[in-house]
Enzyme design. Sequence first.
Site, PDB file in Angstrom:
ATOM      1  N   GLU A  83      83.097 -72.352 -51.006  1.00 24.64           N
ATOM      2  CA  GLU A  83      83.003 -73.415 -52.009  1.00 24.64           C
ATOM      3  C   GLU A  83      82.474 -74.721 -51.446  1.00 24.64           C
ATOM      4  OE1 GLU A  83      86.102 -73.715 -55.114  1.00 24.64           O
ATOM      5  OE2 GLU A  83      87.164 -72.192 -53.971  1.00 24.64           O
TER       6      GLU A  83
ATOM      7  N   GLU B 240      94.234 -70.541 -46.235  1.00 25.06           N
ATOM      8  CA  GLU B 240      94.403 -70.896 -47.637  1.00 25.06           C
ATOM      9  C   GLU B 240      95.692 -70.306 -48.201  1.00 25.06           C
ATOM     10  OE1 GLU B 240      91.922 -70.528 -51.874  1.00 25.06           O
ATOM     11  OE2 GLU B 240      91.301 -69.381 -50.114  1.00 25.06           O
TER      12      GLU B 240
END
Length: 816
Positions: free
Chosen positions: A436, A725
């Site tokens: 991203e 994450e």
Amino acid sequence: MENPLGLQTVRPVFSWHTDGGLQSAYEINVRKGETTVWKSGKVTTDRMLAPCGYDATSREHLTWHVRLWDETDHPGEWNEAWYEMGLLDASSWLAKWISPELTTEKGKRQAASYLKRTFSLERTDHARLYITCHGLYVAYLNGHRVGDFVLAPGTDDYHQRLQYQVYDVSPLLHEGENEMLVVLGDGWYRGNNGIDGLNHYYGDDLALLCQMEVNRQIVLISDECWQASQMGPIRENDLQLGERYDACLEQITDWHGVIPAHFGYDHLVCSDSVPVREQERFQGKTFTAPNGDTLIDFGQNLAGYTELYVQAKAGQKIVLWHGETLDENGNYTQANFAPGERNKNGGVPQRIEYICKDGFNRYKPCFTLFGFRYAKIETDVNLNGDQFTAIAVYSHMPQTAFFTCGNEAVNQLFHNSLWSMKSNFCDIPTDCPTRERTGWTGDAAAFAPTGVMLTDCWPILRKWLAECRLAQADDGLMANIAPINDSRDRFSLLLQGSAGWGDACVLVPWAMYQAYGDVAILDENYDMMRRWMTFLEQRARDTRPENEENPWKEALQDQGFHFGEWLEPDVNSMDALRRNGLEGAPEVATAYYYHSADLMGQIAAILGKPGDAEKYRKIAETARKAYRFRCTDNGGIDSDRQCEYVRPIAFGLLDKDETQAAADQLDALVKQNGDHLNTGFLSTPDLCRVLTEHGHTDTAYRLLLQDTSPSWLYAIKKGATSIWETWDGIRPDGTVHDSMNHYAYGAICGWLLDSVCGIRLKAGKLTIRPCPHPSLGYAKARWDSPVGLIESEWRYEASKLHLRVQTPSELNRLRR
């Protein structure tokens, strides 16, 4: 920033700190040459920052001088620094926008553009280059690179704002003929952006704007006299996809004219931030994977690129694929950060293709950036004796906090948190450096109180907040990412304004104010905060039927889209999103409504807005009642989710006795969970702090030292060199998933600094109250804070606890 060249802010804030004695007063003079243009006079205060009282103009070079009085009212010596302004109005620009491409084909990857111009000079002193572009640029003067800014001019919402940089190029020039060469790549402007891989997001063109001045006289501008070529060695370039480079084409002979363009100067702003730079280097170690692939391990997961040194024959090829981890079989993989079908390019290959020239080859990319620890090599080159080096790339932000203790796994955790911050602070704070690379607000909000201690990241956060202001909708709705890089379709527009994400517009400036004590950051962002609160007031007017009986429903937040706690370890995230869609996530949303309103009351009071302060205090009071009615039983909590205890305790939604009871329940819940956490993005930063502040230090340390999933040290046991994450990025069976480089859970380091070692600085007021525990043996923290160097250390020796504290007043020299 120290001695900044090219400022947009006409009244900067000056700051300093003392390492010797206590400051009782300061005096500042600002000079233009030998002329004093502003004096503060002697100001009696212990505050170590002050706004300038002089409005600077374009190009002005100013020096500022500060002296301090100690606690005996004795003045010290003057200390000097300087700053120089950029071009502050459109009339200062005579340069023309020029496009180097005669044709472009949308949707097709293009070669980089090369532009050149020769010019003559009679003198070279005090030479300044003002430069920006559509895309990314690298500039050279007489064969020498200009500056060290990587991926210049940086990322922005280019529809509204475009940074330019200012360089002192005097050392690169000589009398007589000079040559300037500029290389342009796609970058954020027309390259692939975000998880969707959208390209040509801001436009189809590459374009250059530059102006050189010697002693304020224009000696070179971008105009029709330049030549351009697309026949250079960079054949393809993209931030996500990678770069293709043909070293056989380094001698460019095919040049053509440029096309004047009319983009204007209205969106230009000088870069009031720090450059993105090449930083640490890691020598790679080559090995053979079980499947026979040749791999390189650089030993550290980072954001950057690979530099290669090889001996080869012309036409031989080297292909490098970059990834964060190995799969369960020990082979190369990118599966963990694959963006799936929504990505328009089918993935984020992070690929370099290098075609060799004859002899020695040395190469590193210009216009791409990868998240990686490993690289896979495909080549017909004999690699014996060749070298591959990983170069970390991130914004200039010196490390300011340091921590060590008697547990090496905890030390590695601190290291990993720092490296995930480095990997994700590339001009703005991003979520990850792979799939991203997006400025997610929720990640920044959760991490900012820790980040402002770990590094001097003020300029990066301030620049990003400017992007947040641009991304805010007319009705006050906060975008979940800034700069915006999604499709802006109906679905993406619905996924905005999440609690905890939108509130970053309040939480991040507040964290910066607490660390630096500068009210200017609150004032600069106050309108954005106020508009967000207005949006929330409007959203609270609608109530779901099941909450109509709430007497304070006008302050209950149960509408709109919300991520909720997000990524709790034993909760399916998609199921959680669906539930939030049905119920509106009132626990999370109303808690954050209260929290932001409470902070806004304080911020308004600090800024001298008593009417607003009273308004937000009333909103906070009503939201607190609405939360307690909907989410508690007269202040009691009945939940198996740790976040639903952490949040109301940390935000102050409970009374004193209720708070202690909730903390006791949280302690029991952690123990019932086998000393494991089950929190997500939003409440994990406060989990251990809530426990230590309410008498459960033993439990907090057991959580810290837990090494089975979910826990911080599980990743360490699995060999992580950055923060994952998710809590189980590498599962017990070795399978991998999701990003290996997200800084959010690294917020635990804030607790190591402010609770384990007890260093707390709130708007210039320092307290030190450590929470020691024998399980670590010892702990030592050092913070080169905005008010000076602070150290706190404790250790257990022979069943005795020894403490050592050092504050700025105990040291003995002045530092700017």
